[in-house]
Design an enzyme around this catalytic site. Structure first.
Site: not given
Length: 775
Positions: A208, A239, A243, A321, A355, A453, A522, A724
């Site tokens: 990702q 998902f 990442e 988060r 996340f 963030t 995100a 998400e």
């Protein structure tokens, strides 16, 4: 006839099928393992630790090297550049265990062989001598061992918490355990590296975050980023699990490819993939909440302990988060939330859809539930009493004002459309007359902040080419993992130029086309890449319009873009004709677009800022039936109303809502991670790890988009993110199961079910209620 003629007229805000949908169905969608391998391709396989924490005293590869087809073994000694593959850039995650293993399943070497089977078999022949060390694998044991942390914790605070708690007429104190989750993507981790001349290497990676893989591979090889190209056509699911977790596999493939100057592919078995890669973080949240007679929350003090694993990975931002969503849709007059990102002897946990937000919301719903049962009220009544306001009572724990609050309308409409009140009364009546079967129903809200963030990730690039025949070539930094990003951005481009969708060719994501891209994560893929593509289109359109005005001796003000091309005064110029004319007159028909999210800022040190561009809202009603003799249950009906702003593609968005809910339901009910007393993950295969099946989908499953919602911020098409937020709608299933369990004790005791709420936990909850009723 054009194969895509059925979607050729679709542009923005129109239900449009996924561009790869027919290929998925027919099996012609090409994934990395489907690609034709270059002649001489080698295969790599990982050797994994069989201890949860130990010093490596020695490794004997003699039998490995003597095995059929083995070309060599890669260890840390073969890394010419940086040993670290850490996404967090804190240099705490070596490629292979560096003298000490920290979890069962940690990679300690890789075997390179002529075939995958040969590499896999040879990897088990290594002899590794260990000196065992103490270990712990869960939150409570990590806290008991001193609470070593893998990254710096965060504290959010607003108001006088001590005074609020002291003055509160009632207190809810407790803890909630929230389980982790494996990504269980259909396509596992995989990478294929092809060496080029000089330092060059091309890596096909299921990731990702192509730009991060590019950086990590370059650092490992000791070369500059411009020598590394990462290509991603599509992933079979991600998902969040791709990442950061693809870094390891891409580096192993690239190291082998450059060392032996042959292409190299690595694809682990599902068992090894699940053992060696990170998951959703388990949390244990300890809380103390003060409230009044009406159920209004006065103060919240909570500590969020998370199973981080042995290295930082993304544990810092994930636990941040979780704190950002400790409020869900509720306003707290005083609040203090603290994270504990804990070191454990487990694989380092990582990004997962939501996340950290889902864990934060679950905790918020737990103390709402506690308050409701203590006061003998419907939990929905408590929820409504504590919703954020629109003009006042709208400041979050991180001091951002909620300026787009629509949760009141969303909940009100769903409560009416689902016939919640009448159905709740029917559930209460049923439970009075049924001794074995018990029902539950719950309505829960979602408020989810959209933006990274890590502020610098809120940027995107795109590259758009218009060819002389009017066809369009689209590249951007987003990756496609089945979520429909490619088709949405293609719709943006088709809309911008006023052409049919089949005019736009969607290209694979490549670091050679668009540099320095952010992860597709995100929920920001469409927001960022859609706007970047639009920017590129606007640049080209401006040049084409200027050219047309000059060519036809018209004022630019008299030229306007319309469906099919450009109107120049009374003349209509078809798009393809205009493109050919522009080419002949040396007009640039290529542009690099760029976008960065405005308004956002965040100061982590002070816990203050405006980290989210906007909020996405939703609500769900779930109705369940449990068997009090066995703990088995069914989810009978689900009603959802979800806010995606002005949907770019309602067909894709409804699919995302449906899929997100079911994945969230799996996390909260059936997907259980279990480590044994020796520190080994035992749920590492489909035989022991239970994701939802088609038969688990509720027989009545009503999903609606809030079609009246339009994003107040100037996002692409005034849409909102959808990836998400829907996952957290599944919290209503847990709350409904809790009501069914609580009915055994006449709703006098809060059920307090830990997650996942498996049939075993339901049965234990029922027994708790029975004992409490007797006493």
């Amino acid at each position: 006839m054009n194969k895509q003629s059925d979607i050729s007229l679709a542009t923005l805000h129109v239900p449009t099928r996924h561009d790869s949908g027919p290929k998925h169905v027919t099996g012609t969608a090409e994934y990395i393992d489907d690609m034709v391998e270059p002649v001489g391709t080698m295969h790599a396989y990982l050797g994994l630790s069989t201890r949860p924490h130990a010093e490596i005293l020695g490794m004997d590869f003699s039998e490995v090297l003597a095995a059929p087809g083995v070309i060599g073994v890669l260890t840390n000694d073969d890394v010419p550049g940086e040993l670290d593959i850490s996404s967090a850039h804190v240099h705490d995650e070596p490629l292979f265990a560096n003298g000490e293993v920290h979890f069962w399943g940690q990679p300690i070497f890789a075997v390179i062989a002529e075939t995958r089977d040969q590499a896999r078999r040879a990897a088990h022949l290594a002899k590794v001598d260990y000196q065992d060390l103490p270990f712990f694998t869960d939150v409570r044991s990590a806290q008991a061992a001193g609470g070593q942390q893998v990254t710096k914790p965060l504290k959010l605070e607003r108001g006088d918490v001590e005074a609020g708690l002291a003055a509160a007429p009632h207190r809810a104190k407790g803890a909630v355990a929230i389980g982790g989750q494996d990504h269980f993507y259909l396509e596992g981790q995989i990478a294929l590296a092809v060496p080029g001349e000089d330092e060059d290497v091309t890596v096909h990676s299921s990731t990702q975050h192509p730009s991060e893989v590019q950086l990590i591979v370059a650092h490992a090889l000791g070369i500059r980023q411009n020598a590394v190209t990462i290509n991603v056509r599509r992933m079979g699911g991600g998902f969040g699990g791709k990442e950061t977790q693809g870094n390891l596999f891409a580096v192993v493939a690239a190291l082998a490819a450059k060392k032996w100057n042959r292409a190299c592919k690595i694809r682990p078995d599902r068992d090894d993939d699940m053992s060696a890669t990170g998951k959703r973080h388990d949390f244990v949240v300890d809380y103390d909440v003060g409230y009044d007679e009406d159920g209004k929350i006065l103060a919240v003090d909570a500590v969020y302990g998370a199973r981080g694993g042995f290295s930082a990975d993304l544990t810092g931002p994930v636990t941040d988060r979780a704190l950002f969503h400790c409020d869900n849709a509720y306003w707290y007059p005083a609040v203090r939330a603290r994270s504990e990102p804990l070191y454990t002897n487990t694989v380092s946990n990582t990004a997962f859809r939501g996340f950290g937000g889902p864990q934060g919301m679950v905790a918020a719903e737990r103390w709402v539930e506690d308050i409701a049962y203590a006061l003998g009220k419907d939990p929905l009544e408590i929820r409504k009493a504590n919703f954020y306001g629109t003009d006042t009572n709208n400041v979050t724990p991180y001091h951002q004002r909620v300026e787009d609050n629509i949760i009141h309308r969303v909940v009100e409409e769903l409560e009416a459309s689902s016939d919640y009140q009448a159905r709740r009364q029917a559930v209460l009546d049923f439970n009075k007359s049924s001794a074995v079967l018990k029902k539950g129903i719950a309505l829960t809200p979602v408020k989810f902040g959209i933006s990274f963030t890590a502020t610098w990730y809120n940027q995107a690039g795109a590259l758009v080419h218009v060819y002389r025949d009017g066809s369009i070539h689209l590249s951007h930094g987003g990756t496609e993992m089945g979520q429909g990003l490619y088709i949405k951005v293609a719709q943006v481009v088709a809309e911008a130029f006023g052409v049919n969708l089949d005019t736009v060719k969607i290209m694979a994501t490549s670091t050679g086309k668009v540099p320095n891209t952010s992860a597709t994560a995100a929920s920001s893929g469409s927001d960022l890449n859609g706007m970047a593509a639009w920017d590129a289109c606007e640049q080209i359109k401006a040049r084409m319009l200027t050219h047309a005005a000059k060519l036809y001796d018209a004022e630019e003000a008299d030229c306007r873009w319309v469906t099919g091309g450009l109107d120049v005064g009374e003349r209509h110029v078809p798009f393809a004709e205009l493109a050919a004319s522009a080419y002949m007159n040396r007009v640039q028909l290529s542009a690099a677009g760029f976008y960065k999210t405005p308004k956002i800022h965040w100061d982590r040190a002070t816990g203050r800022g405006h980290p989210f561009y906007y909020f996405a809202y939703g609500a769900s009603v779930s109705e369940v039936t449990i068997d009090t003799l066995t703990g088995e249950y069914t989810v009978d009906r689900v009603d959802i109303l979800h806010d995606v702003g002005k949907s770019l593609n309602p067909a894709i968005d409804i699919g995302q809502v449906e899929g997100g809910f079911i994945q969230g339901m799996g996390w909260l009910t059936t997907e259980e991670l279990v480590w044994d007393d020796e520190g080994q993950l035992r749920t590492h295969a489909p035989s022991t790890y239970k994701i939802p099946l088609a038969s688990d989908v509720p027989p009545i499953f009503n999903v609606q988009l809030a079609e009246w919602s339009v994003n107040r911020e100037p996002t692409i098409g005034r849409s909102k993110a959808v990836g998400e937020p829907p996952l957290m709608l599944a919290i209503s299933v847990v709350e409904a199961l809790g009501m069914a369990v609580a009915s055994v004790a006449d709703y006098a005791i809060a059920p307090r079910l830990d997650m996942p709420v498996t049939p075993e936990r339901v049965l234990m909850g029922v027994e708790r209620m029975r004992k409490a009723r007797i006493s």
